[in-house]
Design a protein around this motif. Structure first.
Motif, PDB file in Angstrom:
ATOM      1  N   LEU A  69       0.823  -1.199   0.000  1.00 44.90           N
ATOM      2  CA  LEU A  69       0.000   0.000   0.000  1.00 44.90           C
ATOM      3  C   LEU A  69       0.863   1.257   0.000  1.00 44.90           C
ATOM      4  O   LEU A  69       1.964   1.260   0.553  1.00 44.90           O
ATOM      5  CB  LEU A  69      -0.908   0.006   1.233  1.00 44.90           C
ATOM      6  CG  LEU A  69      -1.779  -1.230   1.429  1.00 44.90           C
ATOM      7  CD1 LEU A  69      -2.512  -1.132   2.760  1.00 44.90           C
ATOM      8  CD2 LEU A  69      -2.758  -1.383   0.283  1.00 44.90           C
ATOM      9  N   LEU A  70       0.353   2.295  -0.621  1.00 44.31           N
ATOM     10  CA  LEU A  70       0.972   3.611  -0.542  1.00 44.31           C
ATOM     11  C   LEU A  70      -0.123   4.594  -0.140  1.00 44.31           C
ATOM     12  O   LEU A  70      -0.973   4.948  -0.954  1.00 44.31           O
ATOM     13  CB  LEU A  70       1.605   4.021  -1.870  1.00 44.31           C
ATOM     14  CG  LEU A  70       2.350   5.355  -1.835  1.00 44.31           C
ATOM     15  CD1 LEU A  70       3.598   5.250  -0.947  1.00 44.31           C
ATOM     16  CD2 LEU A  70       2.744   5.798  -3.245  1.00 44.31           C
ATOM     17  N   GLN A  71      -0.106   4.988   1.111  1.00 43.77           N
ATOM     18  CA  GLN A  71      -1.058   5.981   1.612  1.00 43.77           C
ATOM     19  C   GLN A  71      -0.492   7.362   1.352  1.00 43.77           C
ATOM     20  O   GLN A  71       0.605   7.683   1.813  1.00 43.77           O
ATOM     21  CB  GLN A  71      -1.298   5.778   3.107  1.00 43.77           C
ATOM     22  CG  GLN A  71      -2.235   6.790   3.720  1.00 43.77           C
ATOM     23  CD  GLN A  71      -3.656   6.667   3.207  1.00 43.77           C
ATOM     24  OE1 GLN A  71      -4.179   5.553   3.057  1.00 43.77           O
ATOM     25  NE2 GLN A  71      -4.294   7.789   2.933  1.00 43.77           N
ATOM     26  N   MET A  72      -1.232   8.160   0.605  1.00 44.42           N
ATOM     27  CA  MET A  72      -0.761   9.481   0.218  1.00 44.42           C
ATOM     28  C   MET A  72      -1.688  10.526   0.814  1.00 44.42           C
ATOM     29  O   MET A  72      -2.874  10.588   0.457  1.00 44.42           O
ATOM     30  CB  MET A  72      -0.722   9.602  -1.306  1.00 44.42           C
ATOM     31  CG  MET A  72       0.084   8.507  -1.985  1.00 44.42           C
ATOM     32  SD  MET A  72       0.279   8.758  -3.763  1.00 44.42           S
ATOM     33  CE  MET A  72      -1.404   8.591  -4.305  1.00 44.42           C
ATOM     34  N   ASN A  73      -1.157  11.326   1.718  1.00 50.39           N
ATOM     35  CA  ASN A  73      -1.923  12.388   2.366  1.00 50.39           C
ATOM     36  C   ASN A  73      -1.398  13.753   1.950  1.00 50.39           C
ATOM     37  O   ASN A  73      -0.272  13.876   1.441  1.00 50.39           O
ATOM     38  CB  ASN A  73      -1.837  12.239   3.877  1.00 50.39           C
ATOM     39  CG  ASN A  73      -2.425  10.934   4.378  1.00 50.39           C
ATOM     40  OD1 ASN A  73      -3.362  10.391   3.797  1.00 50.39           O
ATOM     41  ND2 ASN A  73      -1.877  10.425   5.465  1.00 50.39           N
ATOM     42  N   SER A  74      -2.195  14.766   2.171  1.00 50.11           N
ATOM     43  CA  SER A  74      -1.800  16.149   1.863  1.00 50.11           C
ATOM     44  C   SER A  74      -1.233  16.251   0.453  1.00 50.11           C
ATOM     45  O   SER A  74      -0.149  16.826   0.240  1.00 50.11           O
ATOM     46  CB  SER A  74      -0.775  16.644   2.889  1.00 50.11           C
ATOM     47  OG  SER A  74      -1.294  16.571   4.195  1.00 50.11           O
ATOM     48  N   LEU A  75      -1.947  15.715  -0.489  1.00 50.60           N
ATOM     49  CA  LEU A  75      -1.452  15.670  -1.862  1.00 50.60           C
ATOM     50  C   LEU A  75      -1.278  17.072  -2.443  1.00 50.60           C
ATOM     51  O   LEU A  75      -2.048  17.999  -2.125  1.00 50.60           O
ATOM     52  CB  LEU A  75      -2.387  14.840  -2.735  1.00 50.60           C
ATOM     53  CG  LEU A  75      -2.227  13.328  -2.557  1.00 50.60           C
ATOM     54  CD1 LEU A  75      -3.445  12.586  -3.072  1.00 50.60           C
ATOM     55  CD2 LEU A  75      -0.970  12.843  -3.252  1.00 50.60           C
ATOM     56  N   LYS A  76      -0.277  17.200  -3.294  1.00 50.14           N
ATOM     57  CA  LYS A  76       0.058  18.464  -3.938  1.00 50.14           C
ATOM     58  C   LYS A  76      -0.005  18.278  -5.462  1.00 50.14           C
ATOM     59  O   LYS A  76       0.173  17.157  -5.953  1.00 50.14           O
ATOM     60  CB  LYS A  76       1.463  18.900  -3.543  1.00 50.14           C
ATOM     61  CG  LYS A  76       1.690  19.029  -2.042  1.00 50.14           C
ATOM     62  CD  LYS A  76       3.140  19.373  -1.746  1.00 50.14           C
ATOM     63  CE  LYS A  76       3.380  19.500  -0.246  1.00 50.14           C
ATOM     64  NZ  LYS A  76       4.800  19.839   0.061  1.00 50.14           N
ATOM     65  N   PRO A  77      -0.198  19.353  -6.196  1.00 52.74           N
ATOM     66  CA  PRO A  77      -0.218  19.230  -7.662  1.00 52.74           C
ATOM     67  C   PRO A  77       1.049  18.584  -8.217  1.00 52.74           C
ATOM     68  O   PRO A  77       0.983  17.852  -9.205  1.00 52.74           O
ATOM     69  CB  PRO A  77      -0.363  20.686  -8.125  1.00 52.74           C
ATOM     70  CG  PRO A  77      -1.113  21.342  -7.019  1.00 52.74           C
ATOM     71  CD  PRO A  77      -0.607  20.699  -5.767  1.00 52.74           C
ATOM     72  N   GLU A  78       2.177  18.813  -7.583  1.00 56.61           N
ATOM     73  CA  GLU A  78       3.431  18.220  -8.057  1.00 56.61           C
ATOM     74  C   GLU A  78       3.514  16.717  -7.817  1.00 56.61           C
ATOM     75  O   GLU A  78       4.454  16.066  -8.273  1.00 56.61           O
ATOM     76  CB  GLU A  78       4.645  18.922  -7.424  1.00 56.61           C
ATOM     77  CG  GLU A  78       4.588  19.036  -5.913  1.00 56.61           C
ATOM     78  CD  GLU A  78       4.070  20.394  -5.463  1.00 56.61           C
ATOM     79  OE1 GLU A  78       3.068  20.890  -6.043  1.00 56.61           O
ATOM     80  OE2 GLU A  78       4.654  20.952  -4.514  1.00 56.61           O
ATOM     81  N   ASP A  79       2.537  16.144  -7.122  1.00 58.82           N
ATOM     82  CA  ASP A  79       2.485  14.690  -6.962  1.00 58.82           C
ATOM     83  C   ASP A  79       1.811  14.014  -8.165  1.00 58.82           C
ATOM     84  O   ASP A  79       1.766  12.787  -8.242  1.00 58.82           O
ATOM     85  CB  ASP A  79       1.703  14.312  -5.701  1.00 58.82           C
ATOM     86  CG  ASP A  79       2.389  14.751  -4.427  1.00 58.82           C
ATOM     87  OD1 ASP A  79       1.693  15.239  -3.521  1.00 58.82           O
ATOM     88  OD2 ASP A  79       3.628  14.616  -4.349  1.00 58.82           O
ATOM     89  N   THR A  80       1.309  14.806  -9.071  1.00 58.14           N
ATOM     90  CA  THR A  80       0.624  14.269 -10.252  1.00 58.14           C
ATOM     91  C   THR A  80       1.563  13.440 -11.112  1.00 58.14           C
ATOM     92  O   THR A  80       2.716  13.797 -11.323  1.00 58.14           O
ATOM     93  CB  THR A  80       0.053  15.428 -11.099  1.00 58.14           C
ATOM     94  OG1 THR A  80      -0.985  16.075 -10.349  1.00 58.14           O
ATOM     95  CG2 THR A  80      -0.520  14.922 -12.410  1.00 58.14           C
ATOM     96  N   GLY A  81       1.052  12.298 -11.572  1.00 52.41           N
ATOM     97  CA  GLY A  81       1.829  11.437 -12.455  1.00 52.41           C
ATOM     98  C   GLY A  81       1.232  10.038 -12.496  1.00 52.41           C
ATOM     99  O   GLY A  81       0.232   9.758 -11.833  1.00 52.41           O
ATOM    100  N   VAL A  82       1.858   9.201 -13.277  1.00 58.24           N
ATOM    101  CA  VAL A  82       1.502   7.784 -13.294  1.00 58.24           C
ATOM    102  C   VAL A  82       2.357   7.090 -12.239  1.00 58.24           C
ATOM    103  O   VAL A  82       3.588   7.213 -12.268  1.00 58.24           O
ATOM    104  CB  VAL A  82       1.727   7.148 -14.672  1.00 58.24           C
ATOM    105  CG1 VAL A  82       1.385   5.656 -14.631  1.00 58.24           C
ATOM    106  CG2 VAL A  82       0.890   7.862 -15.724  1.00 58.24           C
ATOM    107  N   TYR A  83       1.707   6.393 -11.349  1.00 57.65           N
ATOM    108  CA  TYR A  83       2.400   5.709 -10.261  1.00 57.65           C
ATOM    109  C   TYR A  83       2.533   4.225 -10.594  1.00 57.65           C
ATOM    110  O   TYR A  83       1.558   3.567 -10.958  1.00 57.65           O
ATOM    111  CB  TYR A  83       1.645   5.890  -8.950  1.00 57.65           C
ATOM    112  CG  TYR A  83       1.882   7.237  -8.325  1.00 57.65           C
ATOM    113  CD1 TYR A  83       1.390   8.398  -8.914  1.00 57.65           C
ATOM    114  CD2 TYR A  83       2.626   7.366  -7.149  1.00 57.65           C
ATOM    115  CE1 TYR A  83       1.630   9.647  -8.365  1.00 57.65           C
ATOM    116  CE2 TYR A  83       2.862   8.612  -6.573  1.00 57.65           C
ATOM    117  CZ  TYR A  83       2.368   9.746  -7.192  1.00 57.65           C
ATOM    118  OH  TYR A  83       2.600  10.980  -6.634  1.00 57.65           O
TER     119      TYR A  83
END
Length: 125
Positions: free
Chosen positions: A79-93
């Motif tokens: 699992l990858l829990q992602m909190n407080s997401l930012k626009p710079e986190d955008t992408g294909v994971y």
């Protein structure tokens, strides 16, 4: 080893998402697991890694304190829990795996032998 990533989506800045990667094939406990991401026009970059035991984790600096990688309670998942997401986190994971007799984590794209198909994460401002 086959990897299937899921959980991506379109969210607003500050929201959370949880990505899941299901692995099939050889013994899951032998796999070091990693998450990478790739934004349009950029190279694939390391995000997080978790050791075979789950006892060691590593993160790129930009996600420390916001993302948490873990080996899920469900069999053969990471699992990858992602909190407080930012626009710079955008992408294909992408999730990745390497079967190796090693107790640590791995950061380099070239160190991973198996890759999932990717899941899109879009964070709007």
């Amino acid at each position: 080893v086959q990897l299937q990533a899921s959980g991506g989506g379109l969210v607003q800045a500050g929201d959370s998402l949880r990505l899941s990667c299901a692995a099939s094939g050889p013994t899951f406990s032998s796999l070091v697991m990693g998450w990478f991401r790739q934004a349009p026009g950029k190279e694939r970059e390391f995000v997080a890694s978790v050791s075979r035991s789950g006892g060691s984790t590593d993160y790129t600096d930009s996600v420390k304190g916001r993302f948490t990688v873990s080996r899920g309670k469900a069999r053969n998942t990471v699992l990858l829990q992602m909190n407080s997401l930012k626009p710079e986190d955008t992408g294909v994971y992408y999730c990745a795996a390497r079967s190796i007799a090693f107790s640590g984590t791995l950061r380099s794209v070239t160190e991973y032998a198996y890759w999932g198909q990717g899941t899109q994460v879009t964070v709007s401002s």
